[in-house]
Write an enzyme that holds these catalytic residues in place. Structure first.
Site, PDB file in Angstrom:
ATOM      1  N   HIS A 102       0.840  -1.203   0.000  1.00 31.16           N
ATOM      2  CA  HIS A 102       0.000   0.000   0.000  1.00 31.16           C
ATOM      3  C   HIS A 102       0.878   1.257   0.000  1.00 31.16           C
ATOM      4  O   HIS A 102       1.972   1.247   0.574  1.00 31.16           O
ATOM      5  CB  HIS A 102      -0.881  -0.027   1.258  1.00 31.16           C
ATOM      6  CG  HIS A 102      -1.926   1.043   1.293  1.00 31.16           C
ATOM      7  ND1 HIS A 102      -1.789   2.187   2.027  1.00 31.16           N
ATOM      8  CD2 HIS A 102      -3.135   1.123   0.687  1.00 31.16           C
ATOM      9  CE1 HIS A 102      -2.870   2.932   1.887  1.00 31.16           C
ATOM     10  NE2 HIS A 102      -3.706   2.312   1.086  1.00 31.16           N
ATOM     11  N   SER A 153      -8.904 -14.884  -0.671  1.00 30.79           N
ATOM     12  CA  SER A 153      -9.108 -13.462  -0.955  1.00 30.79           C
ATOM     13  C   SER A 153     -10.509 -13.219  -1.503  1.00 30.79           C
ATOM     14  O   SER A 153     -11.080 -14.076  -2.183  1.00 30.79           O
ATOM     15  CB  SER A 153      -8.071 -13.000  -1.976  1.00 30.79           C
ATOM     16  OG  SER A 153      -8.399 -11.701  -2.420  1.00 30.79           O
TER      17      SER A 153
HETATM   18  C1  LIG Z   1      -6.822   0.028   2.582  1.00 30.74           C
HETATM   19  C2  LIG Z   1      -5.445  -0.433   2.870  1.00 30.74           C
HETATM   20  C3  LIG Z   1      -4.603   0.295   3.699  1.00 30.74           C
HETATM   21  C4  LIG Z   1      -4.940   1.656   4.234  1.00 30.74           C
HETATM   22  O1  LIG Z   1      -6.060   1.680   4.981  1.00 30.74           O
HETATM   23  P1  LIG Z   1      -6.866   3.036   5.154  1.00 30.74           P
HETATM   24  O2  LIG Z   1      -7.817   2.659   6.231  1.00 30.74           O
HETATM   25  O3  LIG Z   1      -7.500   3.339   3.832  1.00 30.74           O
HETATM   26  O4  LIG Z   1      -5.899   4.088   5.558  1.00 30.74           O
HETATM   27  C5  LIG Z   1      -3.356  -0.211   3.985  1.00 30.74           C
HETATM   28  N1  LIG Z   1      -2.974  -1.385   3.496  1.00 30.74           N
HETATM   29  C6  LIG Z   1      -3.745  -2.114   2.692  1.00 30.74           C
HETATM   30  C7  LIG Z   1      -3.233  -3.441   2.194  1.00 30.74           C
HETATM   31  C8  LIG Z   1      -5.018  -1.664   2.344  1.00 30.74           C
HETATM   32  O5  LIG Z   1      -5.757  -2.389   1.525  1.00 30.74           O
END
Ligand SMILES: *Cc1c(COP(=O)(O)O)cnc(C)c1O
Length: 371
Positions: A118, A319
């Site tokens: 991410h 998934s």
């Molecule tokens: C959505 C997501 C995040 C971030 O989460 P938020 O709540 O949108 O800040 C981090 N890592 C992964 C793998 C995600 O899918």
């Protein structure tokens, strides 16, 4: 308040209801009913400071925050006497927190993460000025283990901070903790900090019998999970868990708030913990397990239907993120699909039933016969 403000709000609500019908590209459980909690909005709930140390400001929800944290600590087998965590403002804050602790433990550490991580992981490296090595990913989205090993061998004297993905954002891939631990072992690396980014799948895998289990019985240091993703909440939020020993390194007492400064933010949303608490109480372990099963089965249903159409698609084990070739822009817009390059995905959450999937497939067929 003039009538026009009321009318404006009403029409916005109607518009939101329409948009919610076709929200399928992001991993948010949009099916919930929190109406019994509405009166909480007459209070400025603020869990100012540390979740375990009362502030002088007493309109808080620490009691419920602690219960939610206990639930997660149990789920992730974090022993009581070594358990620490807090309800964050989102998954990103949990990643920032975990990686920040990693740097505090190993100021000279290098952060490793796969290219499918991410964007908050690279952001953490920039914010905290940590040297960052991006490791290649396999086509499935899982980290390329050989490349990881090669990279750590090139920097063999430096401690390792690694972000492992427990369900990547785009493809829902799970990095294999045991393989990574083996690599660390055979390279005789003792100074490592493992942060797990489990934003969505962190609330799913513990409920699936034969899924890979990541938990604190293994040498992981922290884990971040989003609250508004699988559990679902109108207020975006998250959970971060870590071992107490790491937090002791950063804490300072702040006279002004009467609490400890152990979190990234100062004022913290006191409503979010109550929403999570309410959902967890109502659903219970069994209810959550059923929802996970529902989502995984429907993802398989969507995937099978795409395959029947010979439409290019992919679905990782365990998934609910179904990846497929990016459809025409009209469909991307209508179904609010998330896209990356030539690919798109639908994340099959609790609010996506088979009827909705059938409608999407019909839409897709319609466009195929046009070209
Ligand atoms: C959505 C997501 C995040 C971030 O989460 P938020 O709540 O949108 O800040 C981090 N890592 C992964 C793998 C995600 O899918």
């Amino acid at each position: 308040m003039s009538d026009s403000v009321g009318e404006e709000l009403l029409s916005f609500l109607k518009e939101l209801e329409k948009r919610r019908e076709f929200a399928t590209g992001y991993p948010y459980n949009l099916s919930y009913d929190y109406t019994p909690l509405l009166n909480l909005f007459n209070f400025t709930l603020n869990n100012l400071g540390d979740p375990y140390v009362e502030s002088n400001y007493a309109i808080d929800s620490r009691k419920y925050e602690q219960e939610v944290l206990d639930f997660f600590a149990n789920l992730y087998k974090l022993p009581d006497d070594d358990s620490w965590g807090y309800i964050t403002s989102c998954g990103t804050e949990g990643n920032l927190y975990g990686i920040w602790l990693g740097r505090e433990v190993y100021p000279d550490g290098i952060l490793y993460s796969s290219e499918d991580s991410h964007y908050s992981v690279a952001k953490a490296a920039r914010l905290f000025r940590i040297e960052h090595v991006v490791v290649n990913s396999q086509p499935t989205g899982e980290i390329e283990y050989d490349h990881f090993e090669e990279m750590i061998q090139q920097n063999s004297r430096r401690p390792i901070i690694i972000n492992l993905n427990i369900g990547t954002t785009m493809k829902g891939a799970i990095d294999n903790l045991d393989v990574v631990l083996n690599i660390l072992k055979r390279n005789q690396i003792q100074d490592f900090y493992i942060h797990c980014d489990a934003a969505l799948s962190g609330m799913m895998l513990p409920f699936v019998a034969n899924a890979p289990q990541v938990n604190f019985t293994k040498p992981i240091s922290s884990i971040a999970i989003s609250g508004h993703k699988f559990i679902g909440s109108p207020l975006v939020c998250g959970v971060v868990l870590t071992r107490k020993e790491f937090v002791n390194k950063i804490e300072t007492s702040i006279d002004y708030i009467g609490s400890k400064d152990t979190t990234i933010l100062g004022s913290r949303n006191g409503h979010a913990p109550l929403f999570l608490w309410y959902a967890l109480k109502k659903k219970d372990y069994q209810g959550l397990a059923k929802e996970v099963e529902f989502c995984l089965e429907n993802s398989q249903y969507l995937f099978n239907n795409l395959q029947l159409l010979n439409y290019p698609c992919m679905l990782n084990n365990f998934s609910n993120t179904v990846v497929f070739k990016k459809p025409p822009i009209q469909l991307v817009k209508k179904w609010q699909l998330a896209t990356q390059g030539d690919w798109a995905h639908m994340v099959v959450m609790q609010n996506i039933n088979r009827h909705k999937i059938d409608t999407f497939i019909t839409d897709l067929k319609g466009f195929r016969y046009l070209d």
